[in-house]
Scaffold this motif. Structure first.
Motif, PDB file in Angstrom:
ATOM      1  N   HIS A 187     -22.324   2.513  15.890  1.00 56.22           N
ATOM      2  CA  HIS A 187     -21.302   3.060  16.777  1.00 56.22           C
ATOM      3  C   HIS A 187     -20.293   1.978  17.157  1.00 56.22           C
ATOM      4  O   HIS A 187     -19.084   2.250  17.239  1.00 56.22           O
ATOM      5  N   ALA A 188     -20.772   0.761  17.380  1.00 54.93           N
ATOM      6  CA  ALA A 188     -19.859  -0.343  17.695  1.00 54.93           C
ATOM      7  C   ALA A 188     -19.064  -0.769  16.458  1.00 54.93           C
ATOM      8  O   ALA A 188     -17.881  -1.114  16.558  1.00 54.93           O
ATOM      9  N   ARG A 189     -19.693  -0.722  15.298  1.00 57.11           N
ATOM     10  CA  ARG A 189     -19.003  -1.125  14.071  1.00 57.11           C
ATOM     11  C   ARG A 189     -17.877  -0.168  13.707  1.00 57.11           C
ATOM     12  O   ARG A 189     -16.927  -0.552  13.021  1.00 57.11           O
ATOM     13  N   ILE A 190     -18.000   1.071  14.120  1.00 50.76           N
ATOM     14  CA  ILE A 190     -16.941   2.040  13.820  1.00 50.76           C
ATOM     15  C   ILE A 190     -15.612   1.577  14.406  1.00 50.76           C
ATOM     16  O   ILE A 190     -14.553   1.725  13.786  1.00 50.76           O
ATOM     17  N   LEU A 191     -15.644   0.999  15.600  1.00 50.47           N
ATOM     18  CA  LEU A 191     -14.410   0.501  16.211  1.00 50.47           C
ATOM     19  C   LEU A 191     -13.840  -0.677  15.416  1.00 50.47           C
ATOM     20  O   LEU A 191     -12.622  -0.781  15.228  1.00 50.47           O
ATOM     21  N   GLU A 192     -14.712  -1.575  14.965  1.00 45.17           N
ATOM     22  CA  GLU A 192     -14.243  -2.688  14.146  1.00 45.17           C
ATOM     23  C   GLU A 192     -13.639  -2.166  12.839  1.00 45.17           C
ATOM     24  O   GLU A 192     -12.618  -2.682  12.366  1.00 45.17           O
ATOM     25  N   HIS A 193     -14.274  -1.141  12.279  1.00 51.15           N
ATOM     26  CA  HIS A 193     -13.759  -0.560  11.044  1.00 51.15           C
ATOM     27  C   HIS A 193     -12.402   0.103  11.271  1.00 51.15           C
ATOM     28  O   HIS A 193     -11.499  -0.006  10.432  1.00 51.15           O
ATOM     29  N   ALA A 194     -12.258   0.779  12.404  1.00 54.04           N
ATOM     30  CA  ALA A 194     -10.976   1.411  12.719  1.00 54.04           C
ATOM     31  C   ALA A 194      -9.875   0.364  12.867  1.00 54.04           C
ATOM     32  O   ALA A 194      -8.751   0.546  12.377  1.00 54.04           O
ATOM     33  N   SER A 195     -10.189  -0.746  13.536  1.00 61.03           N
ATOM     34  CA  SER A 195      -9.193  -1.805  13.696  1.00 61.03           C
ATOM     35  C   SER A 195      -8.753  -2.361  12.346  1.00 61.03           C
ATOM     36  O   SER A 195      -7.571  -2.672  12.145  1.00 61.03           O
ATOM     37  N   LEU A 196      -9.687  -2.464  11.402  1.00 67.17           N
ATOM     38  CA  LEU A 196      -9.344  -2.964  10.065  1.00 67.17           C
ATOM     39  C   LEU A 196      -8.533  -1.945   9.282  1.00 67.17           C
ATOM     40  O   LEU A 196      -7.510  -2.279   8.664  1.00 67.17           O
ATOM     41  N   MET A 197      -8.961  -0.672   9.309  1.00 72.33           N
ATOM     42  CA  MET A 197      -8.328   0.346   8.485  1.00 72.33           C
ATOM     43  C   MET A 197      -6.935   0.714   8.974  1.00 72.33           C
ATOM     44  O   MET A 197      -6.110   1.192   8.194  1.00 72.33           O
ATOM     45  N   TRP A 198      -6.665   0.532  10.251  1.00 75.37           N
ATOM     46  CA  TRP A 198      -5.357   0.921  10.781  1.00 75.37           C
ATOM     47  C   TRP A 198      -4.327  -0.188  10.686  1.00 75.37           C
ATOM     48  O   TRP A 198      -3.266  -0.119  11.319  1.00 75.37           O
ATOM     49  N   GLN A 199      -4.642  -1.236   9.918  1.00 76.03           N
ATOM     50  CA  GLN A 199      -3.653  -2.255   9.620  1.00 76.03           C
ATOM     51  C   GLN A 199      -2.664  -1.710   8.582  1.00 76.03           C
ATOM     52  O   GLN A 199      -3.036  -0.906   7.720  1.00 76.03           O
ATOM     53  N   PRO A 200      -1.410  -2.126   8.611  1.00 76.75           N
ATOM     54  CA  PRO A 200      -0.414  -1.560   7.677  1.00 76.75           C
ATOM     55  C   PRO A 200      -0.605  -1.984   6.232  1.00 76.75           C
ATOM     56  O   PRO A 200      -0.215  -1.266   5.321  1.00 76.75           O
ATOM     57  N   GLN A 201      -1.218  -3.148   6.000  1.00 78.48           N
ATOM     58  CA  GLN A 201      -1.358  -3.619   4.628  1.00 78.48           C
ATOM     59  C   GLN A 201      -2.624  -3.044   3.988  1.00 78.48           C
ATOM     60  O   GLN A 201      -3.493  -2.516   4.656  1.00 78.48           O
ATOM     61  N   MET A 202      -2.687  -3.192   2.651  1.00 76.92           N
ATOM     62  CA  MET A 202      -3.828  -2.713   1.875  1.00 76.92           C
ATOM     63  C   MET A 202      -4.498  -3.892   1.213  1.00 76.92           C
ATOM     64  O   MET A 202      -3.826  -4.756   0.656  1.00 76.92           O
ATOM     65  N   SER A 203      -5.823  -3.976   1.272  1.00 77.71           N
ATOM     66  CA  SER A 203      -6.563  -5.075   0.644  1.00 77.71           C
ATOM     67  C   SER A 203      -7.896  -4.555   0.138  1.00 77.71           C
ATOM     68  O   SER A 203      -8.361  -3.481   0.522  1.00 77.71           O
ATOM     69  N   ASP A 204      -8.514  -5.340  -0.743  1.00 85.34           N
ATOM     70  CA  ASP A 204      -9.825  -4.977  -1.269  1.00 85.34           C
ATOM     71  C   ASP A 204     -10.886  -4.987  -0.177  1.00 85.34           C
ATOM     72  O   ASP A 204     -11.897  -4.287  -0.282  1.00 85.34           O
ATOM     73  N   ASN A 205     -10.669  -5.790   0.873  1.00 83.67           N
ATOM     74  CA  ASN A 205     -11.636  -5.821   1.972  1.00 83.67           C
ATOM     75  C   ASN A 205     -11.752  -4.466   2.650  1.00 83.67           C
ATOM     76  O   ASN A 205     -12.837  -4.070   3.082  1.00 83.67           O
ATOM     77  N   MET A 206     -10.648  -3.736   2.732  1.00 86.89           N
ATOM     78  CA  MET A 206     -10.684  -2.409   3.348  1.00 86.89           C
ATOM     79  C   MET A 206     -11.541  -1.458   2.528  1.00 86.89           C
ATOM     80  O   MET A 206     -12.360  -0.708   3.065  1.00 86.89           O
ATOM     81  N   ARG A 207     -11.338  -1.479   1.210  1.00 82.80           N
ATOM     82  CA  ARG A 207     -12.095  -0.594   0.336  1.00 82.80           C
ATOM     83  C   ARG A 207     -13.587  -0.934   0.399  1.00 82.80           C
ATOM     84  O   ARG A 207     -14.441  -0.053   0.497  1.00 82.80           O
ATOM     85  N   THR A 208     -13.909  -2.225   0.364  1.00 81.29           N
ATOM     86  CA  THR A 208     -15.307  -2.644   0.432  1.00 81.29           C
ATOM     87  C   THR A 208     -15.925  -2.274   1.763  1.00 81.29           C
ATOM     88  O   THR A 208     -17.071  -1.810   1.829  1.00 81.29           O
ATOM     89  N   ALA A 209     -15.159  -2.461   2.848  1.00 79.57           N
ATOM     90  CA  ALA A 209     -15.674  -2.121   4.175  1.00 79.57           C
ATOM     91  C   ALA A 209     -15.911  -0.624   4.306  1.00 79.57           C
ATOM     92  O   ALA A 209     -16.893  -0.196   4.930  1.00 79.57           O
ATOM     93  N   HIS A 210     -15.041   0.187   3.714  1.00 77.21           N
ATOM     94  CA  HIS A 210     -15.216   1.633   3.790  1.00 77.21           C
ATOM     95  C   HIS A 210     -16.465   2.064   3.022  1.00 77.21           C
ATOM     96  O   HIS A 210     -17.249   2.894   3.501  1.00 77.21           O
ATOM     97  N   GLU A 211     -16.674   1.509   1.845  1.00 75.06           N
ATOM     98  CA  GLU A 211     -17.887   1.810   1.088  1.00 75.06           C
ATOM     99  C   GLU A 211     -19.132   1.367   1.837  1.00 75.06           C
ATOM    100  O   GLU A 211     -20.140   2.080   1.874  1.00 75.06           O
ATOM    101  N   SER A 212     -19.058   0.186   2.435  1.00 74.90           N
ATOM    102  CA  SER A 212     -20.201  -0.328   3.175  1.00 74.90           C
ATOM    103  C   SER A 212     -20.517   0.547   4.386  1.00 74.90           C
ATOM    104  O   SER A 212     -21.689   0.818   4.675  1.00 74.90           O
ATOM    105  N   MET A 213     -19.477   1.002   5.071  1.00 77.67           N
ATOM    106  CA  MET A 213     -19.686   1.865   6.231  1.00 77.67           C
ATOM    107  C   MET A 213     -20.376   3.167   5.829  1.00 77.67           C
ATOM    108  O   MET A 213     -21.337   3.616   6.472  1.00 77.67           O
ATOM    109  N   ILE A 214     -19.919   3.768   4.751  1.00 75.74           N
ATOM    110  CA  ILE A 214     -20.520   5.020   4.276  1.00 75.74           C
ATOM    111  C   ILE A 214     -21.978   4.788   3.889  1.00 75.74           C
ATOM    112  O   ILE A 214     -22.873   5.564   4.264  1.00 75.74           O
TER     113      ILE A 214
END
Length: 674
Positions: A187-214
């Motif tokens: 539940h706490a990590r969801i907020l960290e994930h939201a902060s990362l995903m709502w950045q304007p740029q796109m990076s491989d870290n976002m894709r990896t973090a999304h897979e890891s979250m799922i």
């Protein structure tokens, strides 16, 4: 030389923590106790009891109980199949070979068709049958077969009972406590994930973090199953635990849809990022409550009634906050609940899972062909140790068919067997020949097992190797009454076991598992097919079911090394999931008799020609996007607030579908969805 590495502080017994000591002592005592009890009640091969205790040596009570039930059921089923097949076909070696290979092929197929304890039970049914049947190929007395089958089942049950007894004496951390802690951390990590995903740029870290979250959310479903078996309190609250997992998946989906809107929103307010940062910081506080959160996001409320884009983002952001706070309240209630507390939880289906039928069939065929080949070779050459090769090959084919990386697992097992062959030779012919009673051998075995268990915990990189050494050590040392010390038989059997694993490796190399690229294409086609169903008037799957199904398919390739296949599966899944969520919002939008309801129905109808099972149809997609753009532009200038609300939903649908513009021609995977 680094002196600290060789110092006494680096010894496994010194640096072990109390939980590690408890785990090692519990499993070491359970294995020695199982061996001793099976030995003194004169079971045929008591070392299988020690192996059984090692297999169910899970760190939690729920894991031990659930795996023990699956192991007992699988062992009974495998023993029954062994008695039936061998009893009817023992006089004809070729009929026996084809019959037992067909049964093991069926068990391998069933492992892929089911999950969790059911799959585990079929695994046990497969290689328990192999352990019973193959060593008795030359028997002609059916009564002797019955005695051997009875002994194997008794040895399995003895090992399970000893493991359960030691779990009661030296209990581990509660499954429920581990699950609640994992839910709170996620539940706490969801907020960290939201902060990362709502950045304007796109990076491989976002894709990896999304897979890891799922993957981590779906992994907690296994913790839920273990908690279900560990205490009746969690059986009463199983519906709430399942609901919380669905809510965390929904929060992940909302994060993705909000990112898509931010990327397509050309002129967001200047304070958007500041408000989002303040919101996430406030939600992370333990005392966060709706009124204070409402005051934080109030500056982001839309001021222009014609700005439907702002309205769409505002509505979705409020939806995220509402789900997050509701999940937080449910977690607090779950943590503070007593053993008899009952909750009235909103209904949520079980997390969806789909079987890859092509892969399951290939697994069954591979097992059948491999065993027929090895058995034919043994029959033709009159190989005396062919039974050992068949047994290990059957175990490998059944066990590793559902492994995400069978070649790595088989290579690791080959290393394990080579090490065990050398080690067991020294133990058997240097130590065991010197002892006259079992208790003398246990003085050597117990410290050895305890040390190996500690090393498995302290060396996570080699945990798989240590685990296999512990499990297979009993069958190599082969403690029996009376003991047998025959150099020729020992060497031939060990060589046959290694050859059996090698032949299984060859079977996997010839009948290769489906590549990750083919799996990705099959999963994407399945997602398209399910998405088309979502557009029908009466979908077969609900919104929750389709959401968990999408994430299940994405998680299937989360450990794949084929980055391209993993990336496109993730992108297709997220695009179709975001579009599906908007379709359900359109369905739930207020029913009307005026033209607005017809506009809503038109939006859903536009999607039906866009997607086929083979891919995106570009011309209907271009027409649909143009029509959606015309609709939300016209509705955005409408005088009715309901029309502007509908415009916001249609614009969100446009944002989701616009990613498909760069999708490939039908039937290819080389798309680029930004």
């Amino acid at each position: 030389m680094n002196f600290s590495v060789t110092s006494w502080r680096s010894l496994p017994w010194i640096k072990a923590t109390p939980p590690q000591w408890r785990y090692a002592l519990r499993n070491g005592i359970a294995m020695c106790l199982a061996l001793s009890f099976a030995y003194y009640i004169n079971l045929d091969e008591p070392y299988w009891a020690m192996t059984s205790a090692a297999v169910v040596s899970f760190p939690t009570v729920g894991g031990v109980i659930s795996k023990s039930l699956g192991r007992i059921a699988g062992s009974l089923l495998g023993a029954s199949a062994a008695l039936l097949i061998a009893g009817l076909t023992m006089t004809d070696p070729w009929l026996f070979l084809f019959s037992i290979s067909a049964w093991l092929g069926f068990c391998t197929w069933a492992c892929a068709m089911y999950t969790n304890n059911v799959a585990y039970a079929f695994q046990l049914a497969g290689y328990t049958c192999a352990i019973i049947v193959f060593p008795v190929i030359n028997l002609v007395d059916v009564n002797e077969l019955w005695d051997i089958a009875q002994s194997r089942v008794c040895e399995v049950i003895v090992g399970i009972l000893c493991g359960g007894l030691m779990m009661m004496i030296l209990p581990s951390t509660s499954d429920g406590t581990a699950l609640i802690t994992a839910l709170k951390n996620m539940h706490a990590r969801i907020l960290e994930h939201a902060s990362l995903m709502w950045q304007p740029q796109m990076s491989d870290n976002m894709r990896t973090a999304h897979e890891s979250m799922i993957g981590q959310i779906l992994t907690m479903n296994l913790l839920r199953i273990q908690a279900f078996w560990s205490h009746y309190r969690f059986r009463r609250q199983n519906s709430l635990l399942n609901y919380l997992l669905h809510q965390q998946l929904r929060l992940t989906s909302v994060i993705s849809s909000l990112r898509r809107m931010l990327l397509n929103w050309e002129t967001p307010p200047e304070n958007t990022r500041d408000v989002i940062d303040a919101l996430l910081e406030a939600l992370a506080k333990p005392d966060a409550e709706p009124y204070s959160i409402a005051r934080i996001i109030a500056p982001l409320a839309p001021k222009d009634p014609q700005d439907f884009r702002h309205l769409a983002f505002w509505m979705r952001l409020r939806y995220f906050v509402r789900i997050y706070l509701a999940s937080k309240r449910w977690l607090q209630r779950l943590e503070n609940a007593s053993a008899i507390t009952e909750f009235n939880v909103p209904k949520a289906p079980a997390l969806s899972r789909r079987t890859d039928y092509a892969e399951a069939l290939l697994n069954g065929v591979r097992t059948f062909c491999a065993l027929v080949f090895i058995g034919a070779w043994s029959i033709s050459t009159q190989w005396s140790s062919g039974a050992a090769a068949l047994t290990l090959a059957a175990i490998c084919c059944v066990l590793y068919s559902v492994s995400p990386s069978p070649y790595n697992s088989l290579t690791l097992l080959l290393r394990t067997l080579l090490l065990l062959s050398l080690f067991s030779f020294m133990v058997k012919f240097a130590i065991m020949v010197q002892v006259t009673d079992l208790w003398q051998f246990l003085l050597f075995l117990f410290p050895l097992l305890t040390t190996m268990q500690l090393l498995k915990l302290q060396m996570p990189k080699f945990a798989g190797l240590w685990g296999q050494l512990i499990v297979f050590m009993g069958s190599f040392i082969s403690v029996t009454d009376p003991p047998v010390y025959d150099y020729g038989t020992f060497l031939n059997d060990n060589l046959a076991k290694i050859l059996g694993v090698g032949l299984a490796w060859m079977a996997f190399a010839i009948l290769k598992p489906g590549s990750d690229a083919r799996k990705s294409r099959r999963h994407i086609r399945a997602l398209r097919r399910q998405f088309i169903d979502q557009l029908s008037r009466r979908p077969q799957q609900s919104e929750h079911q389709f959401e968990s199904l999408v994430y299940h398919y994405i998680n299937q390739l989360s450990s794949s090394r084929d980055e391209v296949s993993r990336r496109w599966l993730l992108r297709w899944g997220i695009v179709l999931l975001n579009s599906s969520h908007v379709v359900w919002r359109l369905r739930d939008w207020e029913a009307r008799a005026d033209p607005l309801s017809q506009v809503r129905d038109l939006c859903i109808t536009l999607l039906r020609n866009v997607m086929s099972e083979r891919g995106v149809q570009q011309r209907p997609l271009a027409s649909a996007l143009a029509e959606l753009q015309r609709i939300y532009t016209a509705l955005g200038h409408h005088h009715q607030p309901a029309a502007r609300e509908l415009a916001a939903i249609v614009w969100q649908l446009y944002c989701s579908l616009s990613q498909l513009e760069q999708a490939p021609v039908e039937g290819t995977l080389t798309e680029r969805i930004t």
